[in-house]
Write an enzyme that holds these catalytic residues in place. Structure first.
Site, PDB file in Angstrom:
ATOM      1  N   TRP A   1      32.329  45.673  43.594  1.00 38.24           N
ATOM      2  CA  TRP A   1      32.837  45.370  42.251  1.00 38.24           C
ATOM      3  C   TRP A   1      31.984  46.117  41.243  1.00 38.24           C
ATOM      4  O   TRP A   1      30.752  46.099  41.331  1.00 38.24           O
ATOM      5  CB  TRP A   1      32.772  43.866  41.937  1.00 38.24           C
ATOM      6  CG  TRP A   1      33.083  43.627  40.489  1.00 38.24           C
ATOM      7  CD1 TRP A   1      34.304  43.712  39.902  1.00 38.24           C
ATOM      8  CD2 TRP A   1      32.141  43.335  39.436  1.00 38.24           C
ATOM      9  NE1 TRP A   1      34.194  43.491  38.543  1.00 38.24           N
ATOM     10  CE2 TRP A   1      32.887  43.261  38.234  1.00 38.24           C
ATOM     11  CE3 TRP A   1      30.767  43.135  39.391  1.00 38.24           C
ATOM     12  CZ2 TRP A   1      32.283  42.986  37.005  1.00 38.24           C
ATOM     13  CZ3 TRP A   1      30.168  42.863  38.162  1.00 38.24           C
ATOM     14  CH2 TRP A   1      30.935  42.793  36.988  1.00 38.24           C
TER      15      TRP A   1
ATOM     16  N   GLU B   1      37.136  44.989  44.503  1.00 27.95           N
ATOM     17  CA  GLU B   1      37.448  43.836  43.647  1.00 27.95           C
ATOM     18  C   GLU B   1      37.814  44.297  42.235  1.00 27.95           C
ATOM     19  O   GLU B   1      37.027  44.957  41.556  1.00 27.95           O
ATOM     20  CB  GLU B   1      36.236  42.902  43.592  1.00 27.95           C
ATOM     21  CG  GLU B   1      36.447  41.674  42.709  1.00 27.95           C
ATOM     22  CD  GLU B   1      35.230  40.754  42.680  1.00 27.95           C
ATOM     23  OE1 GLU B   1      34.177  41.125  43.254  1.00 27.95           O
ATOM     24  OE2 GLU B   1      35.323  39.680  42.078  1.00 27.95           O
TER      25      GLU B   1
ATOM     26  N   LYS C   1      39.297  43.600  38.155  1.00 25.69           N
ATOM     27  CA  LYS C   1      39.065  42.648  37.066  1.00 25.69           C
ATOM     28  C   LYS C   1      39.901  43.065  35.869  1.00 25.69           C
ATOM     29  O   LYS C   1      40.141  44.257  35.658  1.00 25.69           O
ATOM     30  CB  LYS C   1      37.572  42.634  36.717  1.00 25.69           C
ATOM     31  CG  LYS C   1      37.159  41.496  35.826  1.00 25.69           C
ATOM     32  CD  LYS C   1      35.648  41.315  35.842  1.00 25.69           C
ATOM     33  CE  LYS C   1      35.239  40.172  34.946  1.00 25.69           C
ATOM     34  NZ  LYS C   1      33.855  39.754  35.132  1.00 25.69           N
TER      35      LYS C   1
ATOM     36  N   ASP D   1      39.786  37.823  42.880  1.00 24.15           N
ATOM     37  CA  ASP D   1      38.898  36.823  42.291  1.00 24.15           C
ATOM     38  C   ASP D   1      39.745  35.975  41.349  1.00 24.15           C
ATOM     39  O   ASP D   1      40.438  36.514  40.463  1.00 24.15           O
ATOM     40  CB  ASP D   1      37.765  37.540  41.533  1.00 24.15           C
ATOM     41  CG  ASP D   1      36.740  36.577  40.951  1.00 24.15           C
ATOM     42  OD1 ASP D   1      37.150  35.613  40.285  1.00 24.15           O
ATOM     43  OD2 ASP D   1      35.528  36.789  41.135  1.00 24.15           O
TER      44      ASP D   1
ATOM     45  N   HIS E   1      39.749  36.760  37.599  1.00 25.82           N
ATOM     46  CA  HIS E   1      39.851  38.149  37.148  1.00 25.82           C
ATOM     47  C   HIS E   1      41.238  38.568  36.687  1.00 25.82           C
ATOM     48  O   HIS E   1      41.575  39.755  36.700  1.00 25.82           O
ATOM     49  CB  HIS E   1      39.367  39.092  38.250  1.00 25.82           C
ATOM     50  CG  HIS E   1      37.884  39.065  38.414  1.00 25.82           C
ATOM     51  ND1 HIS E   1      37.183  39.980  39.153  1.00 25.82           N
ATOM     52  CD2 HIS E   1      36.950  38.237  37.897  1.00 25.82           C
ATOM     53  CE1 HIS E   1      35.888  39.708  39.110  1.00 25.82           C
ATOM     54  NE2 HIS E   1      35.727  38.646  38.354  1.00 25.82           N
TER      55      HIS E   1
ATOM     56  N   HIS F   1      37.758  35.656  46.186  1.00 24.86           N
ATOM     57  CA  HIS F   1      36.618  35.092  45.481  1.00 24.86           C
ATOM     58  C   HIS F   1      37.138  33.848  44.793  1.00 24.86           C
ATOM     59  O   HIS F   1      37.787  33.924  43.753  1.00 24.86           O
ATOM     60  CB  HIS F   1      36.040  36.081  44.462  1.00 24.86           C
ATOM     61  CG  HIS F   1      35.000  36.980  45.048  1.00 24.86           C
ATOM     62  ND1 HIS F   1      34.212  37.806  44.295  1.00 24.86           N
ATOM     63  CD2 HIS F   1      34.601  37.142  46.333  1.00 24.86           C
ATOM     64  CE1 HIS F   1      33.379  38.457  45.099  1.00 24.86           C
ATOM     65  NE2 HIS F   1      33.608  38.075  46.336  1.00 24.86           N
TER      66      HIS F   1
ATOM     67  N   ASP G   1      36.603  34.445  32.359  1.00 27.05           N
ATOM     68  CA  ASP G   1      36.040  34.460  33.717  1.00 27.05           C
ATOM     69  C   ASP G   1      34.699  33.734  33.716  1.00 27.05           C
ATOM     70  O   ASP G   1      33.653  34.326  33.928  1.00 27.05           O
ATOM     71  CB  ASP G   1      35.869  35.929  34.155  1.00 27.05           C
ATOM     72  CG  ASP G   1      35.316  36.054  35.560  1.00 27.05           C
ATOM     73  OD1 ASP G   1      35.584  35.161  36.381  1.00 27.05           O
ATOM     74  OD2 ASP G   1      34.613  37.048  35.834  1.00 27.05           O
TER      75      ASP G   1
ATOM     76  N   ASP H   1      33.462  31.427  35.682  1.00 27.61           N
ATOM     77  CA  ASP H   1      32.834  31.131  36.972  1.00 27.61           C
ATOM     78  C   ASP H   1      32.304  29.709  37.071  1.00 27.61           C
ATOM     79  O   ASP H   1      31.172  29.473  37.499  1.00 27.61           O
ATOM     80  CB  ASP H   1      31.724  32.157  37.269  1.00 27.61           C
ATOM     81  CG  ASP H   1      32.286  33.551  37.499  1.00 27.61           C
ATOM     82  OD1 ASP H   1      32.956  33.753  38.517  1.00 27.61           O
ATOM     83  OD2 ASP H   1      32.073  34.425  36.634  1.00 27.61           O
TER      84      ASP H   1
ATOM     85  N   ASP I   1      32.764  32.386  44.422  1.00 29.67           N
ATOM     86  CA  ASP I   1      32.117  33.148  43.350  1.00 29.67           C
ATOM     87  C   ASP I   1      32.084  32.316  42.069  1.00 29.67           C
ATOM     88  O   ASP I   1      32.988  32.389  41.252  1.00 29.67           O
ATOM     89  CB  ASP I   1      32.862  34.474  43.115  1.00 29.67           C
ATOM     90  CG  ASP I   1      32.084  35.393  42.174  1.00 29.67           C
ATOM     91  OD1 ASP I   1      30.936  35.060  41.837  1.00 29.67           O
ATOM     92  OD2 ASP I   1      32.631  36.438  41.776  1.00 29.67           O
TER      93      ASP I   1
HETATM   94  C1  LIG Z   1      28.219  38.290  40.840  1.00 30.55           C
HETATM   95  C2  LIG Z   1      29.608  38.658  40.460  1.00 30.55           C
HETATM   96  O1  LIG Z   1      30.332  37.549  40.130  1.00 30.55           O
HETATM   97  C3  LIG Z   1      30.378  39.319  41.506  1.00 30.55           C
HETATM   98  O2  LIG Z   1      29.696  40.385  42.000  1.00 30.55           O
HETATM   99  C4  LIG Z   1      31.771  39.837  41.177  1.00 30.55           C
HETATM  100  O3  LIG Z   1      32.439  39.449  42.319  1.00 30.55           O
HETATM  101  C5  LIG Z   1      32.490  39.316  39.982  1.00 30.55           C
HETATM  102  O4  LIG Z   1      33.327  38.483  40.150  1.00 30.55           O
HETATM  103  C6  LIG Z   1      32.232  39.810  38.622  1.00 30.55           C
HETATM  104  O5  LIG Z   1      32.983  39.158  37.673  1.00 30.55           O
HETATM  105 MN   LIG Z   2      34.089  37.998  42.091  1.00 31.96          MN
END
Ligand SMILES: C[C@H](O)[C@H](O)[C@@H](O)C(=O)CO
Ligand SMILES: [Mn+2]
Length: 418
Positions: free
Chosen positions: A185, A226, A228, A259, A262, A286, A294, A296, A326
């Site tokens: 990524w 990956e 985004k 992901d 993303h 992910h 995003d 997370d 993730d």
């Molecule tokens: C650490 C990151 O989340 C990861 O490498 C990547 O997968 C990502 O989702 C970035 O937004």
């Molecule tokens: Mn990711």
């Protein structure tokens, strides 16, 4: 086995059996599923190579909860603790910045030996490892570009880093007897509307071609890419978009990584799996939880997670899908974050496996949408909790929230002393 748990399980089994679901078989299959647990939840994506670097690449961790791992030893201890509360044998997903070495080595010079202690630990634990080049949080990614950088020297640095990462992934696979998925990524993109959307994509494509030129044993290493939609600082344009990697992955036989965070804020990834499955040999997930962006967040048992589980089960995609997590939340106990997110992911798969899939498909085929809706809704309150409790007890991990006391004890004894 505690009597109440066994009794509730037997009762639940009967209810599922009346719909042709063999719960014992479901649990046997569930125990074979591996979730790739991301190491970076344990230390807010800091890693160990460049401790003074700020997290960059348009991702962000918020929260000041005490106890983040500061060394590889601490991170491994925390992961070991978390895995003791998660049923099954899983994998751990490393980023390149988590190299465990006293050498001062840059990303393009990394070698398998810099990860030997991780490999030794993984052997002890009987787990596999996955890998990611770290194309962020580095002086050479400061302007937001890596593999598509206009400067050929900087671009080469990142190409060499990704090449090195694949070799490390292959080493993991060979040493551990389990295929490593090495996922690329890159954050590359523009904050504002660009003039030339094509040239950076051409450079990214050429860089990937160079990275993947070396043939590696696919039993040891599988490559993933990956995409985004946007990141902080790349709101207008991301080079590695979904369309870019869909095309690249399909043409070059690479795993496409989806992901959950993303895409557009209301766009889920569950509905994409059946399409990708028809045109690819496998998918990398992910599993994350975007909140408005995003962000997370730790994965919870929400509709998106349940739907991902259902799509994997109903379409028989579990054997070709690599399920990675993730998320990174620094505002709560980080071991609890792993435990909650991983247990939820497994639980969502269990719930999907406890649905009368064939009956539902038949109803749909016959146009009996009333039965389809009625059964799907009623199954939401079938006693999957009793099956989950039994599974946890049988697998020797805490039942329900019993794990929380264990996490709190560890927090007192270990985390708060850091
Ligand atoms: C650490 C990151 O989340 C990861 O490498 C990547 O997968 C990502 O989702 C970035 O937004
Ligand atoms: Mn990711």
């Amino acid at each position: 086995m505690r009597q109440d748990i066994a009794r509730n399980y037997e009762e639940a089994k009967k209810q599922y059996a009346s719909h042709g679901i063999d719960v014992d078989q479901v649990l046997a299959e569930l125990s074979d599923i591996k979730i790739s647990i991301h190491c970076w939840q344990g230390d807010d994506v800091r890693g160990f190579l460049f401790r003074d670097q700020e997290l960059s690449g348009g991702i962000s961790v918020t929260g000041e909860y005490p106890g983040a791992a500061r060394t590889p030893e601490e991170l491994r201890a925390d992961l070991t603790k978390a895995m003791s509360m998660i049923p099954g044998t899983h994998k751990v997903n490393l980023h390149a910045i988590y190299a465990d070495t006293d050498e001062s080595v840059d990303l393009d010079q990394l070698e398998p030996r810099h990860f030997q202690k991780w490999v030794d630990w993984a052997k002890e634990q009987g787990i596999g490892l996955d890998f990611n080049p770290t194309c962020f949080s580095h002086d050479k990614s400061k302007d937001g570009f890596t593999l598509s950088h206009p400067d050929p020297e900087i671009r080469q640095f990142w190409i060499d880093h990704c090449k090195a990462s694949r070799r490390i992934g292959a080493y993991f696979g060979e040493q551990l007897g389990q295929t490593c998925v090495t996922n690329i990524w890159v954050p590359d993109g523009y904050k504002d509307v660009p003039v030339d959307r094509l040239a950076p994509r051409q450079r990214l494509k050429d860089a990937l071609d160079e990275i993947f030129a070396e043939e590696l044993n696919p039993a040891w290493n599988l490559d993933a890419v990956e995409s985004k939609l946007f990141g902080i600082g790349s709101e207008a344009y991301v080079v590695g978009s979904h369309e870019f990697y869909m095309g690249y992955g399909m043409r070059n036989n690479k795993l496409i990584c989806l992901d959950a965070g993303h895409f557009h804020p209301t766009e889920g990834i569950a509905g994409k799996l059946s399409s990708l499955a028809l045109f690819t040999d496998g998918i990398l997930l992910h599993v994350s939880r975007p909140m408005r962006w995003d962000s997370d967040h730790v994965v919870i048992m929400d509709d998106e997670l349940l739907e991902i589980g259902r799509e994997l089960v109903r379409n028989h995609l579990l054997h070709t899908t690599h399920i990675g997590l993730d998320f990174f939340d620094g505002s709560i106990n980080r071991i609890a974050a792993w435990v909650i997110g991983t247990r939820n992911t497994i639980k969502a798969l269990l719930r999907a496996k406890l649905e009368p899939t064939e009956k539902l498909k038949q109803a749909e085929l016959e146009g009996d949408y009333t039965t389809r809706l009625a059964l799907m809704e009623e199954f939401k309150s079938y006693p999957f909790g009793a099956v989950w409790d039994y599974y946890c007890e049988k697998m020797g991990v805490p039942v329900r929230e019993e794990w929380l006391a264990e996490v709190k004890r560890y927090e007192q004894d270990v985390l708060l002393k850091r």
